[in-house]
Design a protein around this motif. Sequence first.
Motif, mmCIF file in Angstrom:
data_model
loop_
_atom_site.group_PDB
_atom_site.id
_atom_site.type_symbol
_atom_site.label_atom_id
_atom_site.label_comp_id
_atom_site.label_asym_id
_atom_site.label_seq_id
_atom_site.Cartn_x
_atom_site.Cartn_y
_atom_site.Cartn_z
ATOM 1 N N SER A 57 0.825 -1.206 0.000
ATOM 2 C CA SER A 57 0.000 0.000 0.000
ATOM 3 C C SER A 57 0.856 1.251 0.000
ATOM 4 O O SER A 57 0.555 2.239 -0.682
ATOM 5 N N SER A 58 1.946 1.238 0.758
ATOM 6 C CA SER A 58 2.838 2.392 0.814
ATOM 7 C C SER A 58 3.511 2.638 -0.533
ATOM 8 O O SER A 58 3.746 3.790 -0.920
ATOM 9 N N LEU A 59 3.819 1.566 -1.246
ATOM 10 C CA LEU A 59 4.419 1.703 -2.569
ATOM 11 C C LEU A 59 3.434 2.365 -3.530
ATOM 12 O O LEU A 59 3.822 3.215 -4.353
ATOM 13 N N VAL A 60 2.176 2.001 -3.431
ATOM 14 C CA VAL A 60 1.137 2.630 -4.251
ATOM 15 C C VAL A 60 1.014 4.118 -3.911
ATOM 16 O O VAL A 60 0.919 4.972 -4.800
ATOM 17 N N HIS A 61 1.028 4.444 -2.631
ATOM 18 C CA HIS A 61 0.968 5.845 -2.203
ATOM 19 C C HIS A 61 2.152 6.620 -2.743
ATOM 20 O O HIS A 61 2.008 7.769 -3.197
ATOM 21 N N LEU A 62 3.326 6.023 -2.716
ATOM 22 C CA LEU A 62 4.529 6.667 -3.251
ATOM 23 C C LEU A 62 4.351 6.970 -4.736
ATOM 24 O O LEU A 62 4.691 8.072 -5.206
ATOM 25 N N ALA A 63 3.807 6.017 -5.475
ATOM 26 C CA ALA A 63 3.578 6.247 -6.907
ATOM 27 C C ALA A 63 2.606 7.398 -7.122
ATOM 28 O O ALA A 63 2.765 8.201 -8.066
ATOM 29 N N GLY A 64 1.608 7.534 -6.243
ATOM 30 C CA GLY A 64 0.659 8.632 -6.361
ATOM 31 C C GLY A 64 1.305 9.993 -6.190
ATOM 32 O O GLY A 64 0.922 10.954 -6.859
ATOM 33 N N THR A 65 2.297 10.102 -5.304
ATOM 34 C CA THR A 65 2.968 11.394 -5.122
ATOM 35 C C THR A 65 3.777 11.779 -6.355
ATOM 36 O O THR A 65 3.852 12.959 -6.704
ATOM 37 N N PHE A 66 4.394 10.789 -7.011
ATOM 38 C CA PHE A 66 5.123 11.077 -8.245
ATOM 39 C C PHE A 66 4.156 11.531 -9.341
ATOM 40 O O PHE A 66 4.430 12.488 -10.073
ATOM 41 N N ALA A 67 3.045 10.834 -9.464
ATOM 42 C CA ALA A 67 2.045 11.215 -10.452
ATOM 43 C C ALA A 67 1.513 12.613 -10.176
ATOM 44 O O ALA A 67 1.254 13.386 -11.106
ATOM 45 N N CYS A 68 1.344 12.942 -8.911
ATOM 46 C CA CYS A 68 0.829 14.260 -8.544
ATOM 47 C C CYS A 68 1.702 15.378 -9.114
ATOM 48 O O CYS A 68 1.201 16.319 -9.732
ATOM 49 N N ARG A 69 3.006 15.278 -8.902
ATOM 50 C CA ARG A 69 3.906 16.339 -9.395
ATOM 51 C C ARG A 69 3.914 16.396 -10.913
ATOM 52 O O ARG A 69 3.954 17.485 -11.504
ATOM 53 N N GLN A 70 3.862 15.237 -11.566
ATOM 54 C CA GLN A 70 3.870 15.211 -13.027
ATOM 55 C C GLN A 70 2.593 15.819 -13.589
ATOM 56 O O GLN A 70 2.624 16.649 -14.504
ATOM 57 N N TRP A 71 1.458 15.455 -13.030
ATOM 58 C CA TRP A 71 0.172 15.943 -13.529
ATOM 59 C C TRP A 71 -0.032 17.421 -13.203
ATOM 60 O O TRP A 71 -0.664 18.141 -13.967
ATOM 61 N N LEU A 72 0.483 17.865 -12.060
ATOM 62 C CA LEU A 72 0.396 19.290 -11.746
ATOM 63 C C LEU A 72 1.104 20.127 -12.800
ATOM 64 O O LEU A 72 0.597 21.179 -13.227
ATOM 65 N N ALA A 73 2.278 19.679 -13.215
ATOM 66 C CA ALA A 73 3.035 20.410 -14.225
ATOM 67 C C ALA A 73 2.324 20.401 -15.574
ATOM 68 O O ALA A 73 2.377 21.388 -16.331
ATOM 69 N N GLU A 74 1.632 19.314 -15.886
ATOM 70 C CA GLU A 74 0.996 19.177 -17.194
ATOM 71 C C GLU A 74 -0.414 19.766 -17.237
ATOM 72 O O GLU A 74 -0.817 20.345 -18.258
ATOM 73 N N HIS A 75 -1.175 19.637 -16.129
ATOM 74 C CA HIS A 75 -2.602 19.947 -16.176
ATOM 75 C C HIS A 75 -3.055 21.038 -15.216
ATOM 76 O O HIS A 75 -4.168 21.549 -15.362
ATOM 77 N N GLY A 76 -2.249 21.372 -14.208
ATOM 78 C CA GLY A 76 -2.729 22.285 -13.176
ATOM 79 C C GLY A 76 -3.487 21.519 -12.109
ATOM 80 O O GLY A 76 -3.838 20.346 -12.276
ATOM 81 N N ILE A 77 -3.795 22.200 -11.014
ATOM 82 C CA ILE A 77 -4.312 21.493 -9.839
ATOM 83 C C ILE A 77 -5.740 20.985 -10.023
ATOM 84 O O ILE A 77 -6.069 19.857 -9.632
ATOM 85 N N ARG A 78 -6.616 21.762 -10.640
ATOM 86 C CA ARG A 78 -8.013 21.332 -10.693
ATOM 87 C C ARG A 78 -8.215 20.146 -11.640
ATOM 88 O O ARG A 78 -8.968 19.219 -11.317
ATOM 89 N N LYS A 79 -7.549 20.155 -12.789
ATOM 90 C CA LYS A 79 -7.668 19.008 -13.682
ATOM 91 C C LYS A 79 -6.994 17.777 -13.086
ATOM 92 O O LYS A 79 -7.482 16.646 -13.253
ATOM 93 N N THR A 80 -5.870 17.986 -12.378
ATOM 94 C CA THR A 80 -5.209 16.877 -11.696
ATOM 95 C C THR A 80 -6.159 16.214 -10.711
ATOM 96 O O THR A 80 -6.261 14.977 -10.647
ATOM 97 N N LEU A 81 -6.887 17.013 -9.964
ATOM 98 C CA LEU A 81 -7.815 16.459 -8.980
ATOM 99 C C LEU A 81 -9.056 15.866 -9.638
ATOM 100 O O LEU A 81 -9.670 14.945 -9.086
ATOM 101 N N LYS A 82 -9.428 16.360 -10.807
ATOM 102 C CA LYS A 82 -10.531 15.742 -11.535
ATOM 103 C C LYS A 82 -10.144 14.325 -11.962
ATOM 104 O O LYS A 82 -10.938 13.381 -11.845
ATOM 105 N N ILE A 83 -8.894 14.166 -12.435
ATOM 106 C CA ILE A 83 -8.401 12.835 -12.813
ATOM 107 C C ILE A 83 -8.314 11.930 -11.584
ATOM 108 O O ILE A 83 -8.712 10.763 -11.612
ATOM 109 N N ALA A 84 -7.780 12.481 -10.486
ATOM 110 C CA ALA A 84 -7.667 11.698 -9.256
ATOM 111 C C ALA A 84 -9.042 11.267 -8.759
ATOM 112 O O ALA A 84 -9.202 10.149 -8.249
ATOM 113 N N GLY A 85 -10.035 12.142 -8.896
ATOM 114 C CA GLY A 85 -11.387 11.773 -8.518
ATOM 115 C C GLY A 85 -11.912 10.601 -9.327
ATOM 116 O O GLY A 85 -12.617 9.721 -8.800
#
Length: 410
Positions: free
Chosen positions: A264-292
């Motif tokens: 589970s911790s490994l999955v959480h770690l992958a989510g933090t990497f994806a967060c930074r990548q998606w923030l740079a590409e999409h901005g915060i609101r679209k990133t959270l729409k995808i996460a939703g």
Amino acid sequence: MQASETSETRQMGQAALLCALVLLLGLHPVASYLYLPALPLLKEKLGISDAQAQLTLSVLVISFGFGQILWGPVADRLGRRRVLLLGLGMLLVASLFVTFTSQLAVLLVGRVFQGLGIAAAGVCARAIVRDCFQPVDGIRMLSLAFSWLGLISLAGPLLGASLIYIGGFRAALGTLILCSALALIFIAFKLPETVPAHESEQVSIAGVLKQFSQILRHPLFLSYAALTAFSYAGHYFFLSLSPFVFTDLYGLDALELGYLFSISSLVHLAGTFACRQWLAEHGIRKTLKIAGMITLAGGGAIIMLNQMGWQSIWAILLPQSLFLFAHAIHQSCGQSAVSAPFSKLAATASSLCGFLITAVAILLGEILKASLPAGREGMVDGIAICALLTTAVAWTWVQRYGDIAQKADA
């Protein structure tokens, strides 16, 4: 990543600042993930019930939530260093009692004070991010810190299980003594005060209540606080029930529990990497729409597999991994974004959010436990409900009110 130009950032350097954040924010997962594999053995050795064993986890979460709302205004008044030194000292002493006691009452009191100490660390860590960074850069820095925390969480369950086999459950509990001492020493000698002196003015109780009211009326704060609260509620619901479900239903021992929580911790770690990548590409609101969308997929899958009669442990873990991957994104964005409009009240806003997150997790968790079936089926249904609530906030309030590119108003 560009930090805001502050003397504190220049004095520390971003590497030292990141180290401070990891040490401070890492206390919560250490207190949780090293504790979880010890719960079944703790119940056996102390001769307590499942409910009493769960209570030792719940009291830490409750005191952690209430502690944040107490520490926040104090940290804005007195500065971050004083609160950190007091809170970490409290955590160190409480951890000694928790590790060596054989009485449930002493254990519970110690867990309360552990929660208060960890609350001081968490509030000040998030406030320091707001002190030293602009909002968008702060989210990236917090996400980077969560990546390192993912490594701690990854090793934590396995380390806890290994320590249990080597030295018993007290060896696992005693790890927090070492971690709190290390954080205390680092803060005492390496961390400068990050809140400017003119912002550390005295405030009254009436003034604090006025600040709380001001923060609670801000739609951006409410959006991100609700997002993080519902996501954390699902994660907390899983953590509080899964050790007993996996032990009683699937017969897992402490080491096997450690392996599962490390996955589970490994999955959480992958989510933090994806967060930074998606923030740079999409901005915060679209990133959270995808996460939703990912959150909803996890909640839907866990219900569907359960309705199909799949009883394998992987019918829980795989959908929960989707939920946890998205939770890492919601947490990284939400916990930093709530302070974005409040440059002068960063600790107060952070503490209020932390309190609301904990209150929602406990209240919703207890409602779900009381209204849903016990055991595996209730845990599955509860995670799905939290997934639906999280997605609803991510797709509505956050999309409407979640623009962090606005001037601070406090």
